[in-house]
Design a protein around this motif. Sequence first.
Motif, PDB file in Angstrom:
ATOM      1  N   ALA A 177       0.842  -1.206   0.000  1.00 47.12           N
ATOM      2  CA  ALA A 177       0.000   0.000   0.000  1.00 47.12           C
ATOM      3  C   ALA A 177       0.873   1.250   0.000  1.00 47.12           C
ATOM      4  O   ALA A 177       0.577   2.234  -0.695  1.00 47.12           O
ATOM      5  N   LEU A 178       1.961   1.213   0.750  1.00 41.96           N
ATOM      6  CA  LEU A 178       2.882   2.347   0.802  1.00 41.96           C
ATOM      7  C   LEU A 178       3.532   2.565  -0.558  1.00 41.96           C
ATOM      8  O   LEU A 178       3.649   3.703  -1.027  1.00 41.96           O
ATOM      9  N   LEU A 179       3.946   1.452  -1.185  1.00 43.47           N
ATOM     10  CA  LEU A 179       4.568   1.575  -2.516  1.00 43.47           C
ATOM     11  C   LEU A 179       3.569   2.141  -3.516  1.00 43.47           C
ATOM     12  O   LEU A 179       3.925   2.974  -4.363  1.00 43.47           O
ATOM     13  N   ARG A 180       2.314   1.720  -3.428  1.00 42.30           N
ATOM     14  CA  ARG A 180       1.279   2.245  -4.332  1.00 42.30           C
ATOM     15  C   ARG A 180       1.075   3.734  -4.083  1.00 42.30           C
ATOM     16  O   ARG A 180       0.954   4.535  -5.008  1.00 42.30           O
ATOM     17  N   SER A 181       1.045   4.100  -2.782  1.00 40.90           N
ATOM     18  CA  SER A 181       0.871   5.515  -2.436  1.00 40.90           C
ATOM     19  C   SER A 181       2.035   6.351  -2.953  1.00 40.90           C
ATOM     20  O   SER A 181       1.853   7.454  -3.491  1.00 40.90           O
ATOM     21  N   ALA A 183       3.960   5.572  -5.447  1.00 39.46           N
ATOM     22  CA  ALA A 183       3.869   5.606  -6.914  1.00 39.46           C
ATOM     23  C   ALA A 183       2.821   6.627  -7.352  1.00 39.46           C
ATOM     24  O   ALA A 183       3.040   7.391  -8.309  1.00 39.46           O
ATOM     25  N   GLN A 184       1.688   6.654  -6.628  1.00 42.25           N
ATOM     26  CA  GLN A 184       0.642   7.623  -6.967  1.00 42.25           C
ATOM     27  C   GLN A 184       1.117   9.047  -6.718  1.00 42.25           C
ATOM     28  O   GLN A 184       0.836   9.971  -7.497  1.00 42.25           O
ATOM     29  N   LEU A 185       1.851   9.236  -5.609  1.00 45.70           N
ATOM     30  CA  LEU A 185       2.379  10.562  -5.287  1.00 45.70           C
ATOM     31  C   LEU A 185       3.363  11.023  -6.361  1.00 45.70           C
ATOM     32  O   LEU A 185       3.317  12.157  -6.823  1.00 45.70           O
ATOM     33  N   LYS A 186       4.252  10.128  -6.754  1.00 44.22           N
ATOM     34  CA  LYS A 186       5.229  10.462  -7.808  1.00 44.22           C
ATOM     35  C   LYS A 186       4.512  10.790  -9.109  1.00 44.22           C
ATOM     36  O   LYS A 186       4.883  11.720  -9.825  1.00 44.22           O
ATOM     37  N   GLU A 187       3.478   9.992  -9.413  1.00 44.98           N
ATOM     38  CA  GLU A 187       2.715  10.234 -10.648  1.00 44.98           C
ATOM     39  C   GLU A 187       2.015  11.582 -10.551  1.00 44.98           C
ATOM     40  O   GLU A 187       2.000  12.353 -11.523  1.00 44.98           O
ATOM     41  N   SER A 188       1.474  11.881  -9.374  1.00 43.92           N
ATOM     42  CA  SER A 188       0.801  13.178  -9.192  1.00 43.92           C
ATOM     43  C   SER A 188       1.794  14.323  -9.330  1.00 43.92           C
ATOM     44  O   SER A 188       1.504  15.351  -9.958  1.00 43.92           O
TER      45      SER A 188
END
Length: 197
Positions: A177-181, A183-188
């Motif tokens: 979940a942290l890695l997904r978060s 990844a989402q933060l980096k994408e954002s």
Amino acid sequence: MTVFPAGKSAVPPLLLLVDDVPRNLATLKAVLEPAGYVTVTASSGDEALKVLRSLRPGLILLDIRMPGRDGFEVCREIKTMAGLEDTPIIFLSGLTETEDKVAAFRHGGVDFIVKPWQKEEVLARVRTHLALSSALQELQESREELDRRVQERTAALQRANAELVSEVRQRRKAEQALLRSEAQLKESQRIGKLGYW
């Protein structure tokens, strides 16, 4: 009945004496009871088996030659009775041939005393086999206690292992979940830098 060796308890061991000759029974009682043993007598194999339905002696002194069931047959029967499988049986007999003695052991006896017997010999063998029986019983109880403790420890380790496995799974889920978060933060952040906001 639990066997209590001398010095361990005030309860004296119970002995079953089996012989078809009343004089032999009386003589055995006269030797054993002053030495502190409690005795019960039976004058035949059938009577002995009847007594054993309600009593659990610490040791049995058993004649071989008796009318009806002989001592070998009675011994075999005793060894099939619940709670009596390990009761020491000492054969008393006028039979002196080696094959008779071997047969006594083969049928489940722990010892063989030839008639006419000596007082000191009977007392020594009874004392020895009661002590041996008591030691074996204590060993069995220790083994059962050790098995119980091993089972408890194994169950505790299995519970601890299951908890650890569950914790590892939860941590992996949290990490994912942290890695997904991240990844989402980096994408954002990447999208923000490109000016799409």
